[in-house]
Design an enzyme around this catalytic site. Structure first.
Site, PDB file in Angstrom:
ATOM      1  N   GLY A   3      -3.207   5.058  13.149  1.00 49.49           N
ATOM      2  CA  GLY A   3      -3.216   4.182  11.973  1.00 49.49           C
ATOM      3  C   GLY A   3      -2.810   2.762  12.339  1.00 49.49           C
ATOM      4  O   GLY A   3      -3.479   1.790  11.965  1.00 49.49           O
ATOM      5  N   LYS A  44       0.874  -1.180   0.000  1.00 47.22           N
ATOM      6  CA  LYS A  44       0.000   0.000   0.000  1.00 47.22           C
ATOM      7  C   LYS A  44       0.910   1.229   0.000  1.00 47.22           C
ATOM      8  O   LYS A  44       1.582   1.531   0.987  1.00 47.22           O
ATOM      9  CB  LYS A  44      -0.902  -0.037   1.229  1.00 47.22           C
ATOM     10  N   CYS A  52      11.410   8.283  13.836  1.00 53.87           N
ATOM     11  CA  CYS A  52      10.771   7.573  14.950  1.00 53.87           C
ATOM     12  C   CYS A  52      11.700   7.512  16.152  1.00 53.87           C
ATOM     13  O   CYS A  52      11.258   7.308  17.272  1.00 53.87           O
ATOM     14  CB  CYS A  52      10.354   6.180  14.519  1.00 53.87           C
ATOM     15  N   GLY A  82       4.056   4.273  11.004  1.00 52.36           N
ATOM     16  CA  GLY A  82       3.294   5.517  10.918  1.00 52.36           C
ATOM     17  C   GLY A  82       2.707   5.904  12.248  1.00 52.36           C
ATOM     18  O   GLY A  82       3.309   5.652  13.304  1.00 52.36           O
ATOM     19  N   GLU A  94       4.946  -0.231  13.714  1.00 63.05           N
ATOM     20  CA  GLU A  94       5.901   0.615  14.436  1.00 63.05           C
ATOM     21  C   GLU A  94       5.276   1.996  14.472  1.00 63.05           C
ATOM     22  O   GLU A  94       5.057   2.620  13.436  1.00 63.05           O
ATOM     23  CB  GLU A  94       7.225   0.589  13.671  1.00 63.05           C
TER      24      GLU A  94
HETATM   25  P1  NAP Z   1      -0.309   7.564   8.986  1.00 63.92           P
HETATM   26  O1  NAP Z   1      -1.358   8.582   8.968  1.00 63.92           O
HETATM   27  O2  NAP Z   1      -0.361   6.579  10.081  1.00 63.92           O
HETATM   28  O3  NAP Z   1      -0.386   6.784   7.581  1.00 63.92           O
HETATM   29  C1  NAP Z   1       0.502   5.743   7.236  1.00 63.92           C
HETATM   30  C2  NAP Z   1      -0.165   4.814   6.228  1.00 63.92           C
HETATM   31  O4  NAP Z   1      -1.204   4.096   6.880  1.00 63.92           O
HETATM   32  C3  NAP Z   1      -0.824   5.526   5.061  1.00 63.92           C
HETATM   33  O5  NAP Z   1      -0.699   4.729   3.909  1.00 63.92           O
HETATM   34  C4  NAP Z   1      -2.267   5.611   5.489  1.00 63.92           C
HETATM   35  O6  NAP Z   1      -3.147   5.624   4.399  1.00 63.92           O
HETATM   36  C5  NAP Z   1      -2.467   4.330   6.244  1.00 63.92           C
HETATM   37  N1  NAP Z   1      -3.483   4.449   7.288  1.00 63.92           N
HETATM   38  C6  NAP Z   1      -3.517   5.359   8.304  1.00 63.92           C
HETATM   39  N2  NAP Z   1      -4.603   5.143   9.084  1.00 63.92           N
HETATM   40  C7  NAP Z   1      -5.248   4.090   8.551  1.00 63.92           C
HETATM   41  C8  NAP Z   1      -6.436   3.388   8.899  1.00 63.92           C
HETATM   42  N3  NAP Z   1      -7.181   3.752   9.938  1.00 63.92           N
HETATM   43  N4  NAP Z   1      -6.803   2.357   8.129  1.00 63.92           N
HETATM   44  C9  NAP Z   1      -6.067   1.986   7.057  1.00 63.92           C
HETATM   45  N5  NAP Z   1      -4.956   2.619   6.671  1.00 63.92           N
HETATM   46  C10 NAP Z   1      -4.543   3.645   7.404  1.00 63.92           C
HETATM   47  O7  NAP Z   1       1.141   8.185   8.997  1.00 63.92           O
HETATM   48  P2  NAP Z   1       1.785   9.401   8.184  1.00 63.92           P
HETATM   49  O8  NAP Z   1       0.880   9.906   7.117  1.00 63.92           O
HETATM   50  O9  NAP Z   1       3.082   8.943   7.741  1.00 63.92           O
HETATM   51  O10 NAP Z   1       2.024  10.518   9.257  1.00 63.92           O
HETATM   52  C11 NAP Z   1       1.074  10.924  10.176  1.00 63.92           C
HETATM   53  C12 NAP Z   1       1.648  10.849  11.571  1.00 63.92           C
HETATM   54  O11 NAP Z   1       2.229   9.548  11.770  1.00 63.92           O
HETATM   55  C13 NAP Z   1       2.793  11.775  11.868  1.00 63.92           C
HETATM   56  O12 NAP Z   1       2.387  13.047  12.218  1.00 63.92           O
HETATM   57  C14 NAP Z   1       3.483  11.052  12.980  1.00 63.92           C
HETATM   58  O13 NAP Z   1       2.871  11.328  14.205  1.00 63.92           O
HETATM   59  C15 NAP Z   1       3.322   9.617  12.676  1.00 63.92           C
HETATM   60  N6  NAP Z   1       4.504   8.974  12.048  1.00 63.92           N
HETATM   61  C16 NAP Z   1       5.264   8.175  12.796  1.00 63.92           C
HETATM   62  C17 NAP Z   1       6.348   7.539  12.223  1.00 63.92           C
HETATM   63  C18 NAP Z   1       7.206   6.613  12.996  1.00 63.92           C
HETATM   64  O14 NAP Z   1       8.308   6.341  12.571  1.00 63.92           O
HETATM   65  N7  NAP Z   1       6.742   6.074  14.064  1.00 63.92           N
HETATM   66  C19 NAP Z   1       6.663   7.725  10.897  1.00 63.92           C
HETATM   67  C20 NAP Z   1       5.853   8.551  10.149  1.00 63.92           C
HETATM   68  C21 NAP Z   1       4.764   9.155  10.744  1.00 63.92           C
HETATM   69  P3  NAP Z   1      -3.668   7.019   3.755  1.00 63.92           P
HETATM   70  O15 NAP Z   1      -2.553   7.970   3.821  1.00 63.92           O
HETATM   71  O16 NAP Z   1      -4.052   6.643   2.394  1.00 63.92           O
HETATM   72  O17 NAP Z   1      -4.760   7.481   4.607  1.00 63.92           O
END
Ligand code: NAP
Length: 482
Positions: free
Chosen positions: A203, A143, A260, A199, A223
């Site tokens: 999510g 994805k 992260c 992420g 993670e």
């Molecule tokens: P994200 O919102 O968690 O999205 C990551 C992936 O998961 C995307 O492909 C997203 O799809 C999908 N996704 C998210 N929620 C979902 C759900 N409920 N059901 C199915 N698929 C889902 O992460 P992000 O866009 O990278 O960043 C947002 C936040 O994540 C940041 O502000 C930060 O807090 C955190 N983050 C943490 C790390 C880490 O290393 N731990 C890394 C990056 C980001 P769609 O985008 O298509 O919705």
């Protein structure tokens, strides 16, 4: 997109691919690394444009990506990673004879991988999760992260070129674009056997719950983030206060804090707090605001800071630059340990260059902190040798709370190697017994199987008498190459 036909193709490809030799899998991975390198000039500008990360960083990230592909290629070519274990039959054992039992790790089947926004290459399309799954013998349904669609398509093309060049079926890798609905449908498909994700907490938890609500629950390796605390002990800080301030600010602001392993908490003794703060302010002066990965991440950074600004317990050492559509800047606030201990809200990750400096009075405060601390990817302890010796019980507690415990330097910068552990207790991840970086990441996509009294000819080569693969095995409880 027809999800069912994607999984059917993946499953068909799986049934052959899982039996391929390590040499053949390794050859495919080496070919992919070469193809990615030869496309460097087209991949790098795309990733720079889509992620707002500097060219130097993206160039380095491509090197890291091909480096980790080669690490897995070598691992599977060598072959001992399958943990072959043989207890030969003991027909004359009394009172009961023992059967011939042979166990090794076998791949799970098709897995769903969600790419990360903050590593458009190393944790995305041909990133660690995809490659460790393919190395294990699992097809990947990927994805794509919507923050870098063109980079993702280009890398997916390279994977398909590598499959074609090594005569492997296209069903081994499928690039899926879409939103939440598409991602959830992949996780729900009956042929999916595991999920890997990097992420947000929201999510990761949504996917974890979904996977557990399936008729056949499947593992989710999510993670989700961490505040990576740093514990400064008094003598160490007094001795190296200036250089430690430099190391901390460097780690806090690296990549606009979008790692992260970014340190979001630093525990400082009251006796040193003021001097340390002065050095931090000095270090922070030279660091300008910079574009974050995408407007959604910038918004979430500014909203989190705004939320914290309402908290009376905080004294701001450095306020963030005014709210901006894309830019993020460093922000730092001080809190007393007694206030920090009262509210777990102060343990929440703010993705970006933000940290809380927690001022403690005595070492006993840190034991209480360690007890309340949530699971982390990393914990760092800056202490003199004699200070460590006096705090063994505290270190013992801290071990329980993290996947990697550091005694030097900063947590950002995760070596891709054989011994690396990048994971940790919940809420840092949903699977504390696994790593998403390093050679052991391959084991997430396997399960053990034992063959009892299986005829020699039918056994996998890794388990046959005479050790035809020449790998390390455990035979009768002894590690051997025989
Ligand atoms: P994200 O919102 O968690 O999205 C990551 C992936 O998961 C995307 O492909 C997203 O799809 C999908 N996704 C998210 N929620 C979902 C759900 N409920 N059901 C199915 N698929 C889902 O992460 P992000 O866009 O990278 O960043 C947002 C936040 O994540 C940041 O502000 C930060 O807090 C955190 N983050 C943490 C790390 C880490 O290393 N731990 C890394 C990056 C980001 P769609 O985008 O298509 O919705």
């Amino acid at each position: 997109m027809n999800i069912d036909s994607i999984f059917q193709a993946a499953q068909t490809a799986f049934l052959d691919y899982k039996n391929l030799s390590g040499k053949e899998k390794g050859h495919f991975l080496d070919t992919l690394a070469e193809i990615l390198e030869s496309n460097r000039e087209s991949i790098v500008p795309l990733a720079v444009r889509e992620s707002n990360l500097p060219e130097g960083r993206i160039n380095g990230e491509l090197g890291r990506t091909t480096g980790q592909i080669r690490l897995f290629a070598n691992l599977v070519k060598e072959g001992s990673w399958v943990e072959a274990t043989i207890d030969p039959a003991l027909p004359d054992r009394s009172p009961l004879p023992r059967a011939d039992i042979r166990r090794f790790l076998t791949p799970l089947g098709p897995v769903v991988v969600f790419g990360a926004s903050n590593f458009p290459l190393a944790f995305s399309t041909a990133g660690g999760d995809t490659i460790s799954a393919l190395a294990a013998g699992c097809p990947v349904i990927y994805k794509a992260h919507p923050a870098h669609p063109e980079t993702s398509r280009k890398v997916a093309e390279c994977i398909h070129q590598a499959l074609a060049a090594t005569n492997l079926p296209t069903g081994l890798f499928t690039h899926v674009e879409g939103g939440i609905a598409e991602g959830q449908a992949l996780v729900q498909h009956a042929l999916a056997k595991a999920v890997a994700f990097t992420g947000s907490h929201a999510g990761g938890m949504a996917l974890f719950k979904l996977a557990n609500q399936r008729e056949e629950p499947i593992p989710v390796y999510a993670e989700m983030g961490s505040v990576n605390p740093i514990f400064c002990f008094p003598n160490k800080l007094a001795k190296e206060i200036e250089s430690l301030a430099k190391v901390f600010v460097g780690s806090l602001t690296l990549g606009v804090g979008q790692f992260c392993t970014n340190p979001g908490l630093i525990f400082v003794p009251a006796s040193q707090a003021k001097t340390f703060e002065t050095h931090l302010i000095e270090e922070l002066k030279g660091i300008p605001a910079a574009p974050m990965l995408h407007p959604g991440i910038a918004k979430s950074f500014h909203d989190s800071i705004q939320n914290l600004e309402t908290r009376g317990e905080l004294r701001w050492i450095k306020v963030a630059a005014p709210k901006h559509l894309l830019n993020g800047s460093a922000a730092l606030a001080e809190i007393q340990v007694s206030d920090w201990l009262k509210d777990n809200q102060f343990q929440q990750e703010v993705f970006g260059s933000f940290a809380l400096m927690v001022v403690y009075q005595e070492m006993e405060d840190l034991s209480e902190v360690a007890r309340q601390l949530q699971g982390q990817l990393t914990i760092t302890v800056w202490a003199e040798a004699d200070e460590l010796e006096a705090q063994v019980p505290l270190l013992n507690l801290l071990e329980e709370k993290c996947g990697r415990l550091l005694f030097k330097g900063a947590p950002t910068g995760v070596e891709v190697g054989n011994a690396m552990q990048h994971g940790g207790p919940f809420p840092a991840t949903t699977a504390p017994n696994s790593t998403s970086v390093g050679a052991n990441a391959i084991k997430r996509f396997t399960r053990p199987i034992a063959f009892q009294d299986m005829p020699q000819d039918l056994l996998p080569n890794a388990l046959k008498d005479g050790n035809p693969l020449g790998i390390w095995r455990t035979v009768n409880g002894r590690i051997t190459m025989e």
